[in-house]
Design a protein around this motif. Structure first.
Motif, short mmCIF file in Angstrom:
data_model
loop_
_atom_site.label_atom_id
_atom_site.label_comp_id
_atom_site.label_asym_id
_atom_site.label_seq_id
_atom_site.Cartn_x
_atom_site.Cartn_y
_atom_site.Cartn_z
N ALA A 258 -8.36 3.02 -3.89
CA ALA A 258 -7.84 3.68 -2.74
C ALA A 258 -9.32 4.01 -2.00
O ALA A 258 -10.32 4.06 -2.68
CB ALA A 258 -7.06 4.80 -2.84
N ARG B 195 -4.61 -5.60 2.09
CA ARG B 195 -3.63 -4.74 2.85
C ARG B 195 -4.07 -3.54 3.22
O ARG B 195 -4.09 -2.98 4.30
CB ARG B 195 -2.33 -4.85 2.40
CG ARG B 195 -1.41 -6.03 2.27
CD ARG B 195 -0.32 -6.15 1.65
NE ARG B 195 0.65 -7.45 1.79
CZ ARG B 195 1.04 -7.91 0.79
NH1 ARG B 195 0.94 -7.31 -0.35
NH2 ARG B 195 1.66 -9.14 0.88
N VAL B 196 -4.68 -2.89 2.08
CA VAL B 196 -5.42 -1.54 2.30
C VAL B 196 -6.41 -1.54 3.28
O VAL B 196 -6.51 -0.66 4.25
CB VAL B 196 -5.71 -0.92 1.00
CG1 VAL B 196 -6.51 0.31 0.90
CG2 VAL B 196 -4.63 -0.67 0.13
N VAL C 256 -4.81 -5.14 -2.48
CA VAL C 256 -5.96 -4.39 -1.63
C VAL C 256 -6.46 -4.80 -0.47
O VAL C 256 -6.73 -4.08 0.41
CB VAL C 256 -7.16 -4.85 -2.65
CG1 VAL C 256 -8.44 -4.30 -2.33
CG2 VAL C 256 -6.58 -4.02 -4.27
N LEU D 140 -4.92 5.71 0.82
CA LEU D 140 -4.24 4.44 0.97
C LEU D 140 -4.52 3.75 -0.09
O LEU D 140 -5.60 3.45 -0.25
CB LEU D 140 -4.25 4.09 2.41
CG LEU D 140 -3.18 3.02 2.57
CD1 LEU D 140 -1.88 3.48 2.43
CD2 LEU D 140 -3.63 2.18 3.80
N GLY D 141 -3.45 3.63 -1.01
CA GLY D 141 -3.84 2.56 -2.25
C GLY D 141 -3.09 1.66 -2.45
O GLY D 141 -2.02 1.45 -1.87
N ALA D 142 -3.56 0.76 -3.59
CA ALA D 142 -3.00 -0.43 -3.92
C ALA D 142 -3.30 -0.96 -5.70
O ALA D 142 -4.40 -0.22 -5.84
CB ALA D 142 -3.20 -1.70 -3.12
N LEU E 299 -13.72 0.11 -2.70
CA LEU E 299 -12.67 1.19 -2.90
C LEU E 299 -12.97 1.98 -4.43
O LEU E 299 -13.57 1.57 -5.28
CB LEU E 299 -11.18 0.86 -2.90
CG LEU E 299 -10.81 0.01 -1.76
CD1 LEU E 299 -9.40 -0.52 -1.76
CD2 LEU E 299 -10.71 0.94 -0.43
N LYS F 228 -6.56 0.20 6.93
CA LYS F 228 -7.60 1.35 7.09
C LYS F 228 -8.75 0.84 8.26
O LYS F 228 -9.29 1.61 8.68
CB LYS F 228 -8.28 1.61 5.82
CG LYS F 228 -7.45 2.38 4.85
CD LYS F 228 -8.42 2.64 3.60
CE LYS F 228 -7.90 3.69 2.53
NZ LYS F 228 -8.89 3.99 1.53
N PRO G 118 0.65 -1.14 0.03
CA PRO G 118 0.04 -0.05 -0.07
C PRO G 118 0.71 1.07 -0.25
O PRO G 118 1.69 1.38 0.64
CB PRO G 118 -0.64 -0.19 1.35
CG PRO G 118 -0.64 -1.39 1.75
CD PRO G 118 0.78 -1.90 1.14
#
Length: 134
Positions: free
Chosen positions: A134, A40-41, A38, A28-30, A53, A45, A17
Motif C-alpha cells: 500500500a 490497480r493501486v 498492484v 489502499l493496498g493489494a 509501495l 492513487k 484493491p
C-alpha cells in the motif's frame, strides 16, 4: 465486523484493491506479489510507477524473512523491528522478487516493510496471510 474483514480479504485475494486503516493514514493496498492488482493501486492513487509501495504484514519478523533476499534480514533491521513494531516504522531491505512483485518495488532491488498497529489493519493482514502493498 468479521464479515467485513472476510469480504476485504476475499477482495484482496481476487486481485482487487482494498482500503484499510493504519495508525497514520488509510492505505489502499493489494497483495504484494500480484503485479496486476498492484498496478490497480497505482492507477487508483494516481501514483507514479517509480514510487514503490510499502508491504504490510501482521507478523513483521516472518514478513521480513519472507520478502528478504535469500531470507537474510540484517541484524540491525531485526533489532529495530523487535523494538518498534507494530507501529509507524518502515524498514527497507533487499527484496526477494518471488515474494514482492516488481510493480510493488517499482523495479528496485529493495522493499520497505511495515507492521501497522491499527487493530483493523492487523486483523485484515492476519486473514490475508501475506504481504499487502500500500
Amino acid at each position: 465486523r468479521e464479515e467485513d474483514l472476510e469480504a476485504a480479504a476475499a477482495a484482496l485475494r481476487a486481485g482487487l484493491p482494498v482500503a484499510f486503516p493504519t495508525e497514520t493514514v488509510y492505505g489502499l493496498g493489494a497483495l504484494a506479489a500480484d503485479d496486476v492488482a498492484v498496478t490497480r493501486v497505482f492507477a487508483a492513487k494516481g501514483r507514479p510507477s517509480d514510487n514503490p509501495l510499502i508491504v504490510h504484514f501482521a507478523d513483521g519478523l516472518l514478513g521480513l524473512r519472507e520478502v528478504a533476499e535469500n531470507g537474510y534480514v540484517p541484524p540491525a533491521a531485526l533489532a529495530l523491528a523487535e523494538a518498534f513494531w507494530p507501529g509507524p516504522l518502515s524498514l527497507c531491505i533487499r527484496a526477494n522478487p518471488a515474494a514482492v512483485g516488481e510493480k510493488a518495488r517499482a523495479g528496485l532491488p529493495t522493499v520497505a516493510v511495515r507492521v501497522p498497529s491499527h487493530p483493523v489493519a492487523l486483523a485484515l493482514l492476519r486473514k490475508v496471510g501475506g504481504g499487502v502493498a500500500a
